[in-house]
Design a protein around this motif. Structure first.
Motif, PDB file in Angstrom:
ATOM      1  N   THR A 191       0.827  -1.208   0.000  1.00 31.98           N
ATOM      2  CA  THR A 191       0.000   0.000   0.000  1.00 31.98           C
ATOM      3  C   THR A 191       0.863   1.260   0.000  1.00 31.98           C
ATOM      4  N   MET A 192       2.118   1.152   0.417  1.00 33.43           N
ATOM      5  CA  MET A 192       3.042   2.287   0.408  1.00 33.43           C
ATOM      6  C   MET A 192       3.796   2.406  -0.915  1.00 33.43           C
ATOM      7  N   GLY A 193       3.494   1.498  -1.852  1.00 37.53           N
ATOM      8  CA  GLY A 193       4.179   1.525  -3.138  1.00 37.53           C
ATOM      9  C   GLY A 193       5.527   0.836  -3.129  1.00 37.53           C
ATOM     10  N   ILE A 194       5.792   0.046  -2.085  1.00 36.92           N
ATOM     11  CA  ILE A 194       7.065  -0.670  -1.974  1.00 36.92           C
ATOM     12  C   ILE A 194       7.072  -1.865  -2.925  1.00 36.92           C
ATOM     13  N   LYS A 195       8.177  -2.042  -3.633  1.00 36.86           N
ATOM     14  CA  LYS A 195       8.315  -3.154  -4.579  1.00 36.86           C
ATOM     15  C   LYS A 195       9.158  -4.307  -4.033  1.00 36.86           C
ATOM     16  N   LYS A 196      10.071  -3.988  -3.093  1.00 41.29           N
ATOM     17  CA  LYS A 196      10.941  -5.026  -2.544  1.00 41.29           C
ATOM     18  C   LYS A 196      11.035  -4.885  -1.032  1.00 41.29           C
ATOM     19  N   LEU A 197      10.934  -6.021  -0.347  1.00 42.90           N
ATOM     20  CA  LEU A 197      11.043  -6.068   1.104  1.00 42.90           C
ATOM     21  C   LEU A 197      12.329  -6.818   1.446  1.00 42.90           C
ATOM     22  N   PHE A 198      13.148  -6.263   2.371  1.00 40.76           N
ATOM     23  CA  PHE A 198      14.376  -6.961   2.726  1.00 40.76           C
ATOM     24  C   PHE A 198      14.499  -7.109   4.236  1.00 40.76           C
ATOM     25  N   VAL A 199      15.253  -8.131   4.644  1.00 43.66           N
ATOM     26  CA  VAL A 199      15.531  -8.375   6.062  1.00 43.66           C
ATOM     27  C   VAL A 199      17.018  -8.651   6.214  1.00 43.66           C
ATOM     28  N   LEU A 200      17.543  -8.334   7.412  1.00 39.64           N
ATOM     29  CA  LEU A 200      18.898  -8.701   7.793  1.00 39.64           C
ATOM     30  C   LEU A 200      18.786  -9.697   8.936  1.00 39.64           C
ATOM     31  N   THR A 201      19.456 -10.830   8.820  1.00 41.75           N
ATOM     32  CA  THR A 201      19.312 -11.867   9.842  1.00 41.75           C
ATOM     33  C   THR A 201      20.613 -12.635  10.020  1.00 41.75           C
ATOM     34  N   THR A 202      20.830 -13.101  11.237  1.00 45.54           N
ATOM     35  CA  THR A 202      21.985 -13.963  11.521  1.00 45.54           C
ATOM     36  C   THR A 202      21.565 -15.372  11.935  1.00 45.54           C
ATOM     37  N   ARG A 203      20.291 -15.569  12.285  1.00 44.49           N
ATOM     38  CA  ARG A 203      19.867 -16.851  12.858  1.00 44.49           C
ATOM     39  C   ARG A 203      18.691 -17.508  12.134  1.00 44.49           C
ATOM     40  N   THR A 204      17.906 -16.737  11.388  1.00 45.51           N
ATOM     41  CA  THR A 204      16.618 -17.259  10.891  1.00 45.51           C
ATOM     42  C   THR A 204      16.524 -17.246   9.364  1.00 45.51           C
ATOM     43  N   SER A 205      17.628 -17.475   8.698  1.00 47.56           N
ATOM     44  CA  SER A 205      17.635 -17.383   7.237  1.00 47.56           C
ATOM     45  C   SER A 205      16.675 -18.380   6.582  1.00 47.56           C
ATOM     46  N   HIS A 206      16.602 -19.602   7.119  1.00 45.41           N
ATOM     47  CA  HIS A 206      15.761 -20.618   6.489  1.00 45.41           C
ATOM     48  C   HIS A 206      14.273 -20.261   6.600  1.00 45.41           C
ATOM     49  N   TRP A 207      13.890 -19.629   7.703  1.00 44.28           N
ATOM     50  CA  TRP A 207      12.485 -19.231   7.861  1.00 44.28           C
ATOM     51  C   TRP A 207      12.088 -18.283   6.733  1.00 44.28           C
ATOM     52  N   PHE A 208      12.954 -17.325   6.434  1.00 45.94           N
ATOM     53  CA  PHE A 208      12.647 -16.362   5.378  1.00 45.94           C
ATOM     54  C   PHE A 208      12.749 -17.002   3.989  1.00 45.94           C
ATOM     55  N   MET A 209      13.712 -17.885   3.790  1.00 38.83           N
ATOM     56  CA  MET A 209      13.845 -18.560   2.497  1.00 38.83           C
ATOM     57  C   MET A 209      12.605 -19.395   2.188  1.00 38.83           C
ATOM     58  N   ASN A 210      12.044 -20.022   3.219  1.00 41.17           N
ATOM     59  CA  ASN A 210      10.839 -20.830   3.020  1.00 41.17           C
ATOM     60  C   ASN A 210       9.619 -19.988   2.698  1.00 41.17           C
ATOM     61  N   ARG A 211       9.728 -18.684   2.851  1.00 39.70           N
ATOM     62  CA  ARG A 211       8.604 -17.786   2.583  1.00 39.70           C
ATOM     63  C   ARG A 211       8.889 -16.836   1.426  1.00 39.70           C
ATOM     64  N   GLY A 212       9.760 -17.259   0.534  1.00 41.22           N
ATOM     65  CA  GLY A 212       9.935 -16.552  -0.731  1.00 41.22           C
ATOM     66  C   GLY A 212      11.039 -15.524  -0.773  1.00 41.22           C
ATOM     67  N   PHE A 213      11.818 -15.368   0.302  1.00 37.92           N
ATOM     68  CA  PHE A 213      12.933 -14.430   0.290  1.00 37.92           C
ATOM     69  C   PHE A 213      14.149 -15.086  -0.380  1.00 37.92           C
ATOM     70  N   ILE A 214      14.898 -14.282  -1.119  1.00 37.82           N
ATOM     71  CA  ILE A 214      16.085 -14.760  -1.829  1.00 37.82           C
ATOM     72  C   ILE A 214      17.303 -14.005  -1.319  1.00 37.82           C
ATOM     73  N   GLN A 215      18.411 -14.724  -1.105  1.00 38.90           N
ATOM     74  CA  GLN A 215      19.595 -14.082  -0.559  1.00 38.90           C
ATOM     75  C   GLN A 215      20.146 -13.039  -1.518  1.00 38.90           C
ATOM     76  N   GLY A 216      20.486 -11.879  -0.971  1.00 37.45           N
ATOM     77  CA  GLY A 216      21.049 -10.795  -1.761  1.00 37.45           C
ATOM     78  C   GLY A 216      22.413 -10.389  -1.243  1.00 37.45           C
ATOM     79  N   THR A 217      22.895  -9.266  -1.738  1.00 40.24           N
ATOM     80  CA  THR A 217      24.192  -8.751  -1.338  1.00 40.24           C
ATOM     81  C   THR A 217      24.030  -7.328  -0.819  1.00 40.24           C
ATOM     82  N   LEU A 218      25.106  -6.796  -0.273  1.00 46.51           N
ATOM     83  CA  LEU A 218      25.074  -5.434   0.247  1.00 46.51           C
ATOM     84  C   LEU A 218      24.714  -4.431  -0.845  1.00 46.51           C
TER      85      LEU A 218
END
Length: 450
Positions: A399-426
């Motif tokens: 609703t805010m016009g955002i096209k991409k959502l990102f997270v920074l994580t050290t412990r829960t990477s698999h939880w986000f990967m299982n929900r459609g997040f793809i690893q990116g770079t800085l």
């Protein structure tokens, strides 16, 4: 002679390049993985058949069955019944809504339902080479799965042969769909005394979805969709909000009837209920295999528990965050940071207890946003509350016009990967976030397209 061809990667291919097909196929793969073994109840009216759209629908349904969907198909016959009445010289015509069914009208209902059932079975039996139905071999099972009862007399009106669902033969339906067959339900139900009753398609499909604990209830209608005040299609709406719209706004009667039934289905446990237009070729596939779809989806969102955070919630948010800061899962923030950014937080509350939170930090110039502090109290983590916070945040970001959502994580990477997040770079992050990135933590970066 040599032939020069342009070669593209799937990600960079222009719209009509062959590699575009590869990109599309990869994009729909997550939906394919999640649909196997799911139960869909799909309801449509006789107008779809009247407009000669049946074959296209059957081809799309056959694809879903090939991908492992367990399918229950419910059809209506309103225009066909009215045509039978007209041909027999009767002035009466059925309209949207509940009406009495006379003995004469019931005979027309039986004839129309019988003809449509045969047309649908014939469409599923197609198998010409080089067509979508080639090698389909889909079995259609119909029968006396529905026990009906009369509506009776309401406000002094005898509804005669108009009926409602009493119960389903759930065991037989489950057995049929578990074997890969399509179960076909028509708008006629039978009582234990052998009487036949006319049942509205919407009523039948809704009760079937509830009884089967279906993953999806889908209604196909002519063209009406739910729009906001700016004319944009509302692709997802919480049940409570849909109920509010039904009470407060004037909606086209047929669509209002469908929306009422989707609300009922979701309230009674159906996970998702959709209303999509059938006048767009492939609308069923577009609704399922594209992110936003093309119709309106009603979901059960516990909006009473989900609300924007206030200054009064800061203590509760800190109590959720501090244990994770202590073990290194979250970067320490401090109370002053939470106070400064409290308007960016959403909290989950039950009986006055804050048991979950999430923060959304927009970077509007890049049309990106960071989701941070996604926390659910350990006692609630098995109830799907993290999923609820994620879905809410994604919806808020859109609703805010955002096209991409990102997270920074050290412990829960698999939880986000299982929900459609793809690893990116800085380098994938907004410039401002790149500057403020804490290199000592070496957090992994995950990004999801909205």
């Amino acid at each position: 002679m040599s032939i020069e061809t342009e070669t593209y990667s799937a990600l960079d291919a222009p719209e009509y390049a062959p590699a575009q097909f590869v990109r599309w196929f990869r994009d729909v793969a997550p939906y394919v993985h999640t649909m196997r073994g799911k139960t869909f109840v799909v309801g449509f009216g006789g107008d779809l058949v009247q407009e000669e759209r049946l074959n296209a629908l059957i081809q799309d349904l056959s694809l879903l069955t090939a991908l492992g969907v367990r399918l229950v198909l419910v059809f209506g016959s309103l225009p066909q019944v009215n045509e039978q009445l007209r041909l027999k010289g009767y002035d009466f015509q059925f309209d949207t809504g509940m009406e009495p069914t006379s003995a004469i009208a019931l005979e027309c209902c039986k004839e129309a339902a019988g003809e449509l059932r045969l047309d649908i079975e014939a469409a599923f039996s197609q198998g010409l080479p080089n067509t979508p139905m080639s090698n389909a071999q889909i079995h259609v099972i119909s029968g006396n799965f529905v026990t009906a009862q009369p509506i009776g007399v309401i406000d002094g009106i005898d509804y005669k042969h108009t009926g409602k669902v009493r119960k389903f033969d759930i065991t037989s339906i489950h057995k049929a769909i578990s074997l890969g067959a399509v179960v076909l339900l028509g708008p006629i139900g039978f009582s234990p005394t052998g009487e036949a009753f006319n049942i509205a398609m919407e009523e039948l499909a809704t009760h079937a979805a509830i009884a089967l604990k279906a993953d999806k209830l889908v209604f196909l209608n002519q063209s009406t969709v739910l729009r906001d005040d700016n004319g944009h299609v509302i692709t997802e709406i919480a049940r409570a909000e849909a109920e509010k719209i039904l009470k407060e706004k004037s909606i086209e009667p047929h669509f209002a009837n469908l929306l009422k039934h989707t609300v009922k289905a979701v309230r009674c446990g159906v996970k998702r209920a959709h209303i999509i237009p059938h006048n767009l070729d492939g609308s069923l596939l577009l609704e399922y295999f594209t992110h936003d779809g093309i119709g309106t989806m009603v979901v059960e969102d516990t909006l009473d528990d989900l609300r924007p955070a206030t200054m009064d919630d800061i203590g509760a948010i800190l109590s959720l965050i501090e244990p994770l800061e202590a073990d290194g899962t979250l970067v320490p923030r401090g109370r002053h940071i939470i106070e400064r950014d409290v308007e960016k937080f959403t909290v989950l509350e039950h009986d006055g207890i804050i048991y979950g939170c999430v923060s959304l930090i927009p970077y509007t110039n890049e049309q990106m946003a960071e989701m941070a502090c996604l926390i659910v109290h350990p006692d609630w983590q098995s109830a799907g509350e993290g999923e609820l916070l994620l879905k809410h945040t994604e919806s808020k970001a859109r609703t805010m016009g955002i096209k991409k959502l990102f997270v920074l994580t050290t412990r829960t990477s698999h939880w986000f990967m299982n929900r459609g997040f793809i690893q990116g770079t800085l380098d994938d992050l907004p410039k401002e976030k790149q500057i403020n990135y804490n290199r000592s933590r070496n957090s992994l970066i995950f990004i999801k397209n909205l």
